[in-house]
Design a protein around this motif. Structure first.
Motif, PDB file in Angstrom:
ATOM      1  N   LEU A 669       0.831  -1.206   0.000  1.00  0.00           N
ATOM      2  CA  LEU A 669       0.000   0.000   0.000  1.00  0.00           C
ATOM      3  C   LEU A 669       0.866   1.256   0.000  1.00  0.00           C
ATOM      4  CD1 LEU A 669      -2.899   1.024   0.040  1.00  0.00           C
ATOM      5  CD2 LEU A 669      -2.816   1.004   2.536  1.00  0.00           C
ATOM      6  N   ASN A 670       1.966   1.241   0.755  1.00  0.00           N
ATOM      7  CA  ASN A 670       2.888   2.390   0.774  1.00  0.00           C
ATOM      8  C   ASN A 670       3.455   2.670  -0.621  1.00  0.00           C
ATOM      9  OD1 ASN A 670       3.579   4.010   3.146  1.00  0.00           O
ATOM     10  ND2 ASN A 670       3.815   2.025   4.138  1.00  0.00           N
ATOM     11  N   LEU A 671       3.860   1.594  -1.329  1.00  0.00           N
ATOM     12  CA  LEU A 671       4.416   1.767  -2.674  1.00  0.00           C
ATOM     13  C   LEU A 671       3.371   2.346  -3.625  1.00  0.00           C
ATOM     14  CD1 LEU A 671       6.545  -1.494  -3.067  1.00  0.00           C
ATOM     15  CD2 LEU A 671       7.347   0.817  -2.562  1.00  0.00           C
ATOM     16  N   CYS A 672       2.115   1.885  -3.504  1.00  0.00           N
ATOM     17  CA  CYS A 672       1.054   2.397  -4.377  1.00  0.00           C
ATOM     18  C   CYS A 672       0.780   3.878  -4.093  1.00  0.00           C
ATOM     19  CB  CYS A 672      -0.218   1.575  -4.211  1.00  0.00           C
ATOM     20  SG  CYS A 672      -0.055  -0.139  -4.811  1.00  0.00           S
ATOM     21  N   ILE A 673       0.812   4.267  -2.812  1.00  0.00           N
ATOM     22  CA  ILE A 673       0.588   5.679  -2.454  1.00  0.00           C
ATOM     23  C   ILE A 673       1.719   6.536  -3.006  1.00  0.00           C
ATOM     24  CG2 ILE A 673       0.505   7.290  -0.500  1.00  0.00           C
ATOM     25  CD1 ILE A 673      -0.991   5.107   1.044  1.00  0.00           C
ATOM     26  N   ASN A 674       2.978   6.046  -2.911  1.00  0.00           N
ATOM     27  CA  ASN A 674       4.102   6.793  -3.473  1.00  0.00           C
ATOM     28  C   ASN A 674       3.937   6.979  -4.979  1.00  0.00           C
ATOM     29  OD1 ASN A 674       5.327   7.102  -1.023  1.00  0.00           O
ATOM     30  ND2 ASN A 674       6.803   5.454  -1.302  1.00  0.00           N
ATOM     31  N   SER A 675       3.485   5.930  -5.657  1.00  0.00           N
ATOM     32  CA  SER A 675       3.259   6.037  -7.098  1.00  0.00           C
ATOM     33  C   SER A 675       2.158   7.042  -7.413  1.00  0.00           C
ATOM     34  CB  SER A 675       2.897   4.662  -7.675  1.00  0.00           C
ATOM     35  OG  SER A 675       4.011   3.794  -7.636  1.00  0.00           O
ATOM     36  N   ARG A 676       1.100   7.026  -6.613  1.00  0.00           N
ATOM     37  CA  ARG A 676       0.025   8.006  -6.808  1.00  0.00           C
ATOM     38  C   ARG A 676       0.560   9.432  -6.696  1.00  0.00           C
ATOM     39  NH1 ARG A 676      -3.654   8.816  -1.796  1.00  0.00           N
ATOM     40  NH2 ARG A 676      -1.657   9.771  -1.225  1.00  0.00           N
ATOM     41  N   ASP A 677       1.387   9.686  -5.658  1.00  0.00           N
ATOM     42  CA  ASP A 677       1.939  11.031  -5.455  1.00  0.00           C
ATOM     43  C   ASP A 677       2.865  11.435  -6.593  1.00  0.00           C
ATOM     44  OD1 ASP A 677       2.265  10.620  -1.840  1.00  0.00           O
ATOM     45  OD2 ASP A 677       0.540  11.067  -3.117  1.00  0.00           O
ATOM     46  N   ALA A 678       3.495  10.433  -7.284  1.00  0.00           N
ATOM     47  CA  ALA A 678       4.390  10.742  -8.403  1.00  0.00           C
ATOM     48  C   ALA A 678       3.614  10.999  -9.695  1.00  0.00           C
ATOM     49  CB  ALA A 678       5.368   9.581  -8.605  1.00  0.00           C
ATOM     50  N   MET A 679       2.289  10.808  -9.667  1.00  0.00           N
ATOM     51  CA  MET A 679       1.464  11.032 -10.863  1.00  0.00           C
ATOM     52  C   MET A 679       0.339  12.013 -10.524  1.00  0.00           C
ATOM     53  SD  MET A 679       1.245   7.158 -12.472  1.00  0.00           S
ATOM     54  CE  MET A 679       0.585   6.394 -10.994  1.00  0.00           C
ATOM     55  N   PRO A 680       0.651  13.284 -10.248  1.00  0.00           N
ATOM     56  CA  PRO A 680      -0.381  14.242  -9.823  1.00  0.00           C
ATOM     57  C   PRO A 680      -1.451  14.483 -10.882  1.00  0.00           C
ATOM     58  CG  PRO A 680       1.703  15.368 -10.321  1.00  0.00           C
ATOM     59  CD  PRO A 680       1.988  13.906 -10.339  1.00  0.00           C
ATOM     60  N   ARG A 764      14.724  -2.856  -4.108  1.00  0.00           N
ATOM     61  CA  ARG A 764      15.491  -2.123  -5.106  1.00  0.00           C
ATOM     62  C   ARG A 764      14.593  -1.137  -5.854  1.00  0.00           C
ATOM     63  NH1 ARG A 764      19.198  -3.005  -2.668  1.00  0.00           N
ATOM     64  NH2 ARG A 764      21.172  -4.031  -3.181  1.00  0.00           N
ATOM     65  N   ILE A 765      15.226  -0.048  -6.376  1.00  0.00           N
ATOM     66  CA  ILE A 765      14.511   0.991  -7.133  1.00  0.00           C
ATOM     67  C   ILE A 765      15.143   1.118  -8.514  1.00  0.00           C
ATOM     68  CG2 ILE A 765      13.907   3.448  -7.240  1.00  0.00           C
ATOM     69  CD1 ILE A 765      14.079   3.536  -4.212  1.00  0.00           C
ATOM     70  N   GLU A 766      14.295   1.158  -9.540  1.00  0.00           N
ATOM     71  CA  GLU A 766      14.712   1.477 -10.907  1.00  0.00           C
ATOM     72  C   GLU A 766      13.851   2.644 -11.384  1.00  0.00           C
ATOM     73  OE1 GLU A 766      15.407  -3.267 -11.866  1.00  0.00           O
ATOM     74  OE2 GLU A 766      14.367  -2.005 -13.332  1.00  0.00           O
ATOM     75  N   SER A 767      14.500   3.720 -11.831  1.00  0.00           N
ATOM     76  CA  SER A 767      13.715   4.901 -12.185  1.00  0.00           C
ATOM     77  C   SER A 767      14.450   5.728 -13.224  1.00  0.00           C
ATOM     78  CB  SER A 767      13.445   5.741 -10.934  1.00  0.00           C
ATOM     79  OG  SER A 767      12.654   6.865 -11.255  1.00  0.00           O
ATOM     80  N   THR A 768      13.657   6.429 -14.038  1.00  0.00           N
ATOM     81  CA  THR A 768      14.175   7.400 -15.010  1.00  0.00           C
ATOM     82  C   THR A 768      13.329   8.651 -14.905  1.00  0.00           C
ATOM     83  OG1 THR A 768      14.825   5.612 -16.522  1.00  0.00           O
ATOM     84  CG2 THR A 768      14.690   7.849 -17.429  1.00  0.00           C
ATOM     85  N   GLN A 769      13.975   9.794 -14.770  1.00  0.00           N
ATOM     86  CA  GLN A 769      13.226  11.024 -14.633  1.00  0.00           C
ATOM     87  C   GLN A 769      12.336  11.267 -15.847  1.00  0.00           C
ATOM     88  OE1 GLN A 769      16.534  13.804 -13.411  1.00  0.00           O
ATOM     89  NE2 GLN A 769      14.968  14.498 -11.973  1.00  0.00           N
ATOM     90  N   GLY A 770      11.065  11.568 -15.572  1.00  0.00           N
ATOM     91  CA  GLY A 770      10.097  11.844 -16.625  1.00  0.00           C
ATOM     92  C   GLY A 770       9.452  10.606 -17.212  1.00  0.00           C
ATOM     93  N   ARG A 771       9.943   9.401 -16.857  1.00  0.00           N
ATOM     94  CA  ARG A 771       9.389   8.184 -17.461  1.00  0.00           C
ATOM     95  C   ARG A 771       8.816   7.219 -16.434  1.00  0.00           C
ATOM     96  NH1 ARG A 771      13.542   5.762 -21.738  1.00  0.00           N
ATOM     97  NH2 ARG A 771      11.711   4.419 -22.025  1.00  0.00           N
ATOM     98  N   GLY A 772       9.072   7.411 -15.158  1.00  0.00           N
ATOM     99  CA  GLY A 772       8.446   6.567 -14.165  1.00  0.00           C
ATOM    100  C   GLY A 772       9.439   5.820 -13.287  1.00  0.00           C
ATOM    101  N   THR A 773       8.865   5.037 -12.354  1.00  0.00           N
ATOM    102  CA  THR A 773       9.647   4.347 -11.321  1.00  0.00           C
ATOM    103  C   THR A 773       9.081   2.952 -11.099  1.00  0.00           C
ATOM    104  OG1 THR A 773      10.154   6.433 -10.221  1.00  0.00           O
ATOM    105  CG2 THR A 773      10.404   4.440  -8.910  1.00  0.00           C
TER     106      THR A 773
END
Length: 925
Positions: A669-680, A764-773
């Motif tokens: 649930l924490n990961l889903c909330i973080n994703s929500r906040d990254a997609m305003p 682990r985290i994989e991310s690219t700015q402007g393209r997602g996480t």
């Protein structure tokens, strides 16, 4: 045939009661009306009517209006009763003739009138009193039309009038109190609340002055900061020693008893020469004083003053007490809100100061920025930084901020010019606080401060490495009462600035040393060793400084969050206490709910802290992650909202894992909330599961810090803003967050990282700015054939407890033990208590039947909870065990692996959940 009148000439008195007996008993010899036997028939008839009436009546007969009355009139005569029968009207009511004569004359003239609730001051059987009457006067005519007398029908309405007045007074009182509460709600700060209250109370009571005073901790001095004046009494603002107003006065006030004095010269509590002099200085002749006590201590008082003596009523005192209580409750709430705002403002300022000075390495640049920001934040006229001379005989101001147009203070000054006391206090590292230099210091010392244009100042000395320095804050023209919060802020800024200077100096020294070592690379080995040793020392200083900064960040974040939560809890409890004291119990539930909500948030914060530190208590079970994802899908969709598309991609042949399903749900649930906040602006969120078989080469290539083996991957992906490389590097750090202040604690990802590692896996985290996480949780495959974890969130129906079912409760904390025992007994079980392991073992070795053991893990006196449970299983192999703990003693609990029939709960827990776990364990048989 003879008539009754012929037989008894006084038969007209028949049925006349005690009044008729008085007529018979009186000696009428020489009376103008003569003996009753010869009275005219008209008098006899009229008098018989009066005597036999149950209503209060008077008959006044003849030119002199001789006075007759019936039994119902007796209470109204008071001391006149024994002689009034037959006496002249003007003799009986001599004290009322001035008011009665015009009414009598009008009645005799034929103008009969009826009066309702007419006030009359009379001497009654209750003494002289204000009375009210409803009555009518009418003349009595003879058969020939001549005036024979005066008939008066009368009824006392004093009680009804007073009752109606009391009802009106109560309505006015309620209207005033409601209006007062409405005025108080308009303000959020204590000062305008107090000013509105004293003004409203003074106008309502018609007083000359109403003052509010705070009382010090010792109950010795009352300080009037606010008063309302409307008359000859001047303001009494300032400090007042209670004992100066008389020992009895001070004793009553400290005991919390209201003091009502109608005349200070006549009241024994205020009539002593010392007390009278104090009240004379205050220009007070009468007063009511209402104390306010809280936690058993006198905190404040409202004083209603009158310049001349005044008889205060009980209603006025009751009104003053109600107004004081309601005002105090509003003041307490406003002060709590103000303290919270001040704390939040202080934290924001310190954060802004840290950001503004983070990149500064030069001490002068740091001091320039610091003094400017402190002065602006606190509204100061001057803020300067001074270095003391080595002999501490003088100081040099080298960093300052002054108000626009004011002269600079930069330069060297002799410390002794400011007084021996100032020299001694600063030299010993003691904080110097001056509210008003002209009033507090001798003229010569005050002149030294005035020469600098300083009326009020705080000098905060710091002794570091044997060097004395000081931060000076001040006001130029006006006196200023420094608060504890202001002094604390100046102290914290001073210490932080010095620490920053030390860090910057250490970093510069480290850089210079490293350059010198590079330049002298070919020097003798001995010199290299010496330089290396020095470098290591400097690096250690820097590391220690960085550690302290990290600890400061950690504790600061914790303090901020917990202060907010504690403010909510303590404020709610105080208002519960206040409402109960006011008899407003119907408002208590809201504050209890607020306190419970804050408590749950505090518990969640501690669980996150334990998770990132790998100290949380886990209850690992064989878990099907696919089923967990499916069950949470609706919750995730509701949480992220309709603007975000939620999809799942699960592996149909997914392996089971051994993990705490509740903690895994929280992590997802924490990961889903973080994703929500990254997609305003909305987007797509995908939850995936997959098997991962890591051979030696794959393990090295993926760099997961995991040994070769079989794993299950749970990942959450979004197409949001993404993260930069430096943010990814810090993302799992505790309290690191990219969200605005107050939005995130920075513990979510650190909790997930700690949970994964504690479960034998990795995150682990994989991310690219402007393209997602994409954030992945990797957990080891579970090969045990035990059943997969079921959803235990819905408690099954449980049988009623049997009278013989007994539970042993062991906990060294009496409060926790009491709560658990209460829950056990409320469920219908028999409870046995023990305070430590040895005491519990005595019960376990006895013949006492037991169905369940509930024990704390961390127990004193040689046996912890796991040792007690193991010993209990030796004695009673089938005994069920429930561990409760606030900290995961991993070794004690066997690294999270518990034997069948053993379960664990983490403090704090809800009593309802404890009850469900108890019944579930016992129901398993």
């Amino acid at each position: 045939m003879a008539t009754d009148a012929m037989i008894d000439p006084l038969s007209f008195l028949a049925g006349g009661g005690e009044a008729a007996r008085m007529i018979r008993a009186r000696d009428w010899t020489g009376h103008p009306l003569g003996a009753p036997e010869v009275w005219p028939s008209s008098l006899k008839v009229a008098l018989s009517l009066v005597l036999n009436s149950p209503e209060s009546m008077i008959l006044s007969w003849g030119p002199d209006l001789h006075f007759f009355f019936n039994d119902a009139y007796f209470p109204l005569l008071g001391p006149r009763l024994s002689w009034a029968m037959g006496a002249r009207f003007d003799e009986v009511w001599a004290d009322a003739m001035a008011q009665a004569l015009p009414i009598i004359e009008a009645a005799m003239a034929g103008e009969s009138r009826r009066f309702v609730d007419l006030p009359w001051k009379l001497a009654t059987d209750r003494g002289a009193a204000d009375t009210w009457w409803t009555f009518s006067y009418s003349r009595v005519l003879e058969a020939d039309g001549s005036i024979a007398g005066l008939f008066i029908f009368t009824n006392e309405t004093t009680e009804a009038v007073l009752n109606a007045a009391a009802v009106r007074a109560n309505l006015e009182r309620q209207e005033f109190l409601l209006g007062l509460e409405g005025q108080l709600r308009l303000h959020s700060d204590p000062a305008p609340i107090i000013l509105a209250a004293v003004a409203a109370l003074g106008r309502q009571l018609g007083a000359h002055q109403v003052a509010y005073a705070d009382v010090d901790e010792c109950g010795a001095v009352a300080t009037v900061e606010y008063d309302w004046n409307d008359g000859p009494i001047p303001s009494n603002a300032g400090a007042h020693r209670l004992d100066d107003y008389g020992p009895d006065f001070a004793a009553d006030l400290r005991a919390g008893r209201p003091i009502v004095v109608a005349d200070i010269s006549a009241d024994p509590r205020t009539a002593s020469p010392l007390s009278a002099e104090s009240f004379e200085r205050a220009s007070v002749g009468a007063f009511m004083l209402v104390p306010i006590a809280d936690d058993g201590r006198l905190k404040a008082a409202f004083c209603i003053n009158q310049a001349a003596p005044r008889a205060w009523t009980a209603a006025e005192l009751a009104l003053a007490r109600d107004a004081a209580d309601r005002t105090w409750a509003t003041i307490v709430r406003a002060r709590a809100d103000a303290a919270l705002r001040e704390s939040e403002g202080r934290l924001r300022f310190l954060d802004e100061l840290a950001r503004a000075t983070a990149g500064l390495v030069e001490a002068d640049a740091l001091l320039t920025t610091t003094t400017r920001m402190v002065a602006t934040h606190m509204g100061l006229s001057i803020c300067a930084y001074a270095d003391m001379d080595e002999d501490e005989d003088g100081f040099t101001i080298r960093g300052e901020w002054t108000a626009p147009g004011a002269p600079s203070l930069l330069g060297h000054f002799r410390l002794r010019d400011f007084g021996e006391a100032t020299h001694r206090r600063l030299g010993s590292g003691e904080t110097l606080v001056i509210d008003d230099s002209r009033a507090e210091l001798p003229p010569q010392e005050a002149a030294a401060f005035q020469a600098l244009g300083i009326s009020a100042t705080v000098c905060m000395p710091l002794v570091k490495n044997g060097r004395l320095t000081a931060l000076m804050a001040g006001h130029r023209r006006e006196a200023h009462r420094w608060t504890a919060a202001e002094i604390a802020l100046i102290r914290e800024v001073s210490e932080r600035s010095w620490a920053h200077i030390e860090r910057a100096g250490a970093a510069a020294e480290l850089k210079a040393t490293a350059g010198a070592l590079a330049a002298l690379n070919a020097t003798l080995e001995e010199r290299v060793r010496a330089r290396t040793s020095e470098l290591m020392r400097i690096e250690e200083v820097l590391r220690q400084s960085q550690k302290m900064e990290a600890v400061g960040q950690l504790t600061g974040g914790l303090a901020h969050d917990f202060n907010n939560l504690l403010a909510g809890i303590s404020g709610s409890i105080e208002l519960v206490e206040s409402r109960l004291a006011q008899g407003r119990g119907d408002e208590v539930a809201r504050y209890l709910a607020n306190a419970m909500g804050a408590t749950k948030r505090a518990a969640a914060l501690t669980h996150r802290l334990l998770a990132f530190s790998r100290r949380q208590t886990l209850a690992p079970k064989a878990t099907d992650i696919n089923r967990l994802v499916a069950e949470m899908a609706d919750l995730v969709r509701r949480t992220v909202g309709p603007a975000i598309e939620v999809a799942t991609a699960t592996d149909g042949e997914l392996w089971p894992v051994l993990a705490d399903p509740n903690q895994l749900e929280n992590a997802l649930l924490n990961l889903c909330i973080n994703s929500r906040d990254a997609m305003p602006d909305g987007g797509r969120l995908v939850v995936r599961t997959a098997n991962l078989d890591l051979g030696p080469d794959a393990a090295a290539e993926r760099r997961l810090d995991l040994p070769p083996g079989q794993y299950v991957v749970l990942s959450v992906s979004d197409d949001g803003t993404g993260m930069s490389a430096d943010v990814i590097e810090k993302a799992f750090d505790p309290f690191f967050t990219t969200k605005p202040i107050g939005v995130g604690t920075g513990l979510g990802l650190s909790m997930i990282y700690g949970f994964a590692q504690q479960s034998g896996g990795q995150a682990r985290i994989e991310s690219t700015q402007g393209r997602g996480t994409t954030v992945s949780i990797v957990l080891p495959r579970h090969h045990s054939p035990e059943a997969l974890a079921e959803d235990v969130r819905a408690a099954p129906a449980q049988p009623m407890a049997k009278a013989s079912e007994t539970i042993l409760v062991i906990d060294d904390e009496p409060l926790i033990r009491m709560l658990i025992v209460d829950v056990v007994q409320d469920l219908g079980y028999v409870a046995i208590e023990a305070g430590d392991g040895p005491e519990g073992m005595e019960v376990l070795r006895s013949a006492q039947h037991l169905d369940l053991l509930i024990t704390d893990v961390g127990l004193p006196n040689g046996m912890n909870g796991r040792q007690v449970a193991d010993a209990a299983r030796e004695l009673r192999p089938d005994l069920k065990v429930l561990f409760v703990t606030g900290y995961a003693e991993t070794a004690v609990l066997g690294h999270g692996h518990l034997a069948p029939g053993m379960e664990v709960m983490t403090k704090p827990f809800q009593m309802e959940e404890l009850g469900r776990r108890i019944e579930t364990l016992i129901a398993r048989g």
